[in-house]
Design a protein around this motif. Structure first.
Motif, mmCIF file in Angstrom:
data_model
loop_
_atom_site.group_PDB
_atom_site.id
_atom_site.type_symbol
_atom_site.label_atom_id
_atom_site.label_comp_id
_atom_site.label_asym_id
_atom_site.label_seq_id
_atom_site.Cartn_x
_atom_site.Cartn_y
_atom_site.Cartn_z
ATOM 1 N N ASN A 23 9.683 -11.447 -7.283
ATOM 2 C CA ASN A 23 8.415 -10.786 -6.984
ATOM 3 C C ASN A 23 7.272 -11.791 -7.103
ATOM 4 O OD1 ASN A 23 6.538 -8.830 -6.491
ATOM 5 N ND2 ASN A 23 6.574 -7.965 -8.544
ATOM 6 N N SER A 28 2.271 -9.123 -5.461
ATOM 7 C CA SER A 28 2.392 -7.829 -6.140
ATOM 8 C C SER A 28 1.067 -7.357 -6.717
ATOM 9 C CB SER A 28 3.435 -7.921 -7.258
ATOM 10 O OG SER A 28 2.990 -8.810 -8.267
ATOM 11 N N LEU A 390 2.405 -2.939 1.280
ATOM 12 C CA LEU A 390 3.792 -3.094 1.717
ATOM 13 C C LEU A 390 3.888 -3.114 3.238
ATOM 14 C CD1 LEU A 390 5.735 -0.727 -0.710
ATOM 15 C CD2 LEU A 390 6.126 -3.185 -0.426
ATOM 16 N N VAL A 395 7.785 -6.542 1.411
ATOM 17 C CA VAL A 395 8.154 -6.599 -0.004
ATOM 18 C C VAL A 395 7.829 -7.967 -0.584
ATOM 19 C CG1 VAL A 395 10.075 -6.450 -1.630
ATOM 20 C CG2 VAL A 395 9.954 -4.857 0.303
ATOM 21 N N LEU A 411 11.586 -0.371 5.620
ATOM 22 C CA LEU A 411 10.865 -1.088 4.573
ATOM 23 C C LEU A 411 10.695 -0.240 3.316
ATOM 24 C CD1 LEU A 411 8.945 -3.495 3.663
ATOM 25 C CD2 LEU A 411 7.092 -2.082 4.563
ATOM 26 N N ASP A 414 13.996 0.394 1.548
ATOM 27 C CA ASP A 414 14.449 -0.836 0.915
ATOM 28 C C ASP A 414 13.653 -1.119 -0.353
ATOM 29 O OD1 ASP A 414 15.862 -3.490 0.867
ATOM 30 O OD2 ASP A 414 13.823 -4.233 1.167
ATOM 31 N N PHE A 415 12.335 -0.888 -0.291
ATOM 32 C CA PHE A 415 11.490 -1.136 -1.461
ATOM 33 C C PHE A 415 11.871 -0.254 -2.644
ATOM 34 C CE2 PHE A 415 7.717 0.071 -3.946
ATOM 35 C CZ PHE A 415 7.396 -1.166 -4.498
ATOM 36 N N ARG A 418 15.206 -1.272 -4.186
ATOM 37 C CA ARG A 418 15.084 -2.458 -5.039
ATOM 38 C C ARG A 418 14.406 -2.115 -6.360
ATOM 39 N NH1 ARG A 418 14.792 -7.705 -2.151
ATOM 40 N NH2 ARG A 418 15.419 -7.400 0.019
#
Length: 478
Positions: A23, A28, A390, A395, A411, A414-415, A418
């Motif tokens: 990350n 972030s 995002l 990501v 997306l 998937d985010f 994770r």
């Protein structure tokens, strides 16, 4: 061999601490820094108007539908709305809160008869003399559209939806906890309009899944046959569309009762052209905590359903706030039923998420670094900024920006997958389910161990749930 406590600590460090490989800190924190610096507070966006009844929402004139032919259609997961009974029964609802919804009894029979007459008239008279053709005619007359659509497996990059489970996989049975997925979605698009619906069955189990599928089926079926009638007469104003949406929720509730489902949230969005060139209007009806959004490359992300909950109060994420289905044995819970509209532009993406996605976009649930103590309204704004970040930057924080609904759906799922990885890894440890010899533990012992571990994992980012997103890019295809 490390003890379970040691493994737990390792998982926590691995997935919770900032890491350059997992990350990028600047990426972030970018949306948080923008907000704290005041860069995002005064962004002007199209207003969202909302109310409890169609009359409470100021009307806007609508343009004409270009073409009634279906361009794209998709439902899911695992068959979606196709997996419930396709014939509505006439039911009455005694809840005074929905008495203002007109009774739609009898409309299905009239609709089906019109379809049969139309189909029969389209068949060449000479062909009717052929016995084989006669058999085909009979088969066609007996068959019918499912919720107003012939093919429910026809997605495009501009009309897409998907679901997944964020729950852990049992290390012995190899099944996801919480199966079956109790969410259901459907999307139908035409040349310059669209219908999008998402339901999230309350709690777990087959009955919850049945409730979600039934609600989506009843809602979409009513919207298709009412907004796109054989007379080719489009709704004239947003009030007409909101009234139709409200009645479609009545049909959804009736279908749940018919199929003996339990409870579900339901959110439906209809996109129609405005009278202003290259502008459209999104009309929404929702009950529960499945949320609708608009992403605009110009304005960012705004929540279409925000009128259904108080953004100035912290919400208990265990409370769905409202539901269709027999809450008291027959009637729904409509305490947060809300109608809303907003102007949208060509190229905007409208999307609906179940709370398995929206809750994991919350900065507190996601444990995003650099976040101070925040008030409820700040938390709501930061969730929208997290979502926008995002979509614009991915990501990794390095892009590229999302351009299609299919990319957006992929997306976001998937985010959240994770984000919740640590919680799954912790709950998939074999020591919760078996002794040192590999012998399965008693169910009560497993339940207690899981309960203890879940308490300890509150510091780990994310919320385990079923996750669903359905999205549409506003187009004017001919």
């Amino acid at each position: 061999m490390p003890s379970f406590r040691q493994k737990f600590s390792g998982f926590f460090r691995q997935f919770s601490a900032p890491s350059e490989s997992r990350n990028d800190e600047n990426a972030s924190n970018r949306f948080i820094k923008k907000y704290l610096n005041g860069n995002e507070i005064n962004k002007h966006v199209p207003v969202i108007l909302h109310g409890r009844t169609p009359q409470e929402v100021p009307p806007h004139a609508l343009g004409q539908i270009i073409n009634y032919e279906v361009i794209a259609s998709l439902t899911g997961p695992n068959g979606g709305l196709q997996s419930v009974n396709q014939t509505e029964k006439n039911l009455s609802v005694s809840d005074p809160e929905i008495n203002f919804i007109d009774n739609i009894d009898g409309e299905c029979d009239e609709y089906n008869e019109e379809k049969k007459r139309s189909l029969s008239n389209n068949i060449n008279t000479d062909e009717k003399n052929n016995s084989e053709v006669k058999l085909n005619i009979l088969r066609k007359l007996k068959s019918h559209l499912v919720a107003g659509v012939e093919n429910w497996n026809n997605p495009t990059s501009n009309a897409y939806g998907a679901s997944c489970s964020l729950y852990e996989v049992h290390p012995i049975t190899h099944r996801h906890t919480g199966d079956p997925i109790a969410d259901c979605f459907a999307i139908v698009t035409r040349a310059n309009s669209a219908i999008m619906v998402l339901a999230d069955g309350v709690n777990w189990g087959v009955k919850s899944r049945t409730a979600a599928r039934s609600a989506v089926h009843g809602c979409v079926d009513y919207l298709n046959k009412t907004l796109y009638p054989n007379t080719k007469q489009s709704p004239k104003s947003t009030t007409d569309v909101l009234l139709t949406l409200l009645r479609s929720f009545h049909a959804a509730h009736n279908m749940i009762l018919q199929e003996e489902g339990t409870l579900t949230t339901l959110t439906a969005v209809v996109v129609f052209p405005s009278v202003v060139d290259n502008q459209f209007i999104a009309c929404c009806c929702n009950v529960g905590d499945s949320l609708g959004y608009v992403y605009s490359p110009k304005y960012g992300v705004r929540e279409l359903t925000q009128g259904s909950h108080d953004i100035h109060r912290m919400r208990d994420m265990r409370d769905v706030m409202g539901a269709l289905g027999p809450v008291d044995g027959h009637n729904p819970e409509l305490s947060n039923l809300t109608l809303s509209i907003t102007q949208i532009d060509l190229g905007d993406i409208v999307f609906i998420t179940s709370d398995g996605v929206s809750d994991n976009l919350d900065p507190v649930v996601g444990h995003f670094t650099g976040l101070p103590n925040v008030e409820a309204y700040q938390r709501h704004k930061l969730s929208l900024l997290r979502t926008e970040d995002l979509i614009r930057n991915g990501v990794s924080g390095k892009g590229p920006a999302v351009d299609t609904p299919k990319e957006l759906v992929t997306l976001l799922l998937d985010f959240v997958t994770r984000l919740t990885a640590a919680k799954r890894r912790i709950l998939e440890d074999i020591e919760i389910y078996a002794d040192v010899n590999g012998k399965p533990l008693a169910q009560g012992e497993v339940r207690q161990k899981r309960k203890d571990i879940i308490k300890k994992s509150f510091g780990v980012p994310g919320k385990l749930d079923h996750a669903t997103v359905v999205a549409y890019k506003v187009t004017s295809e001919v």
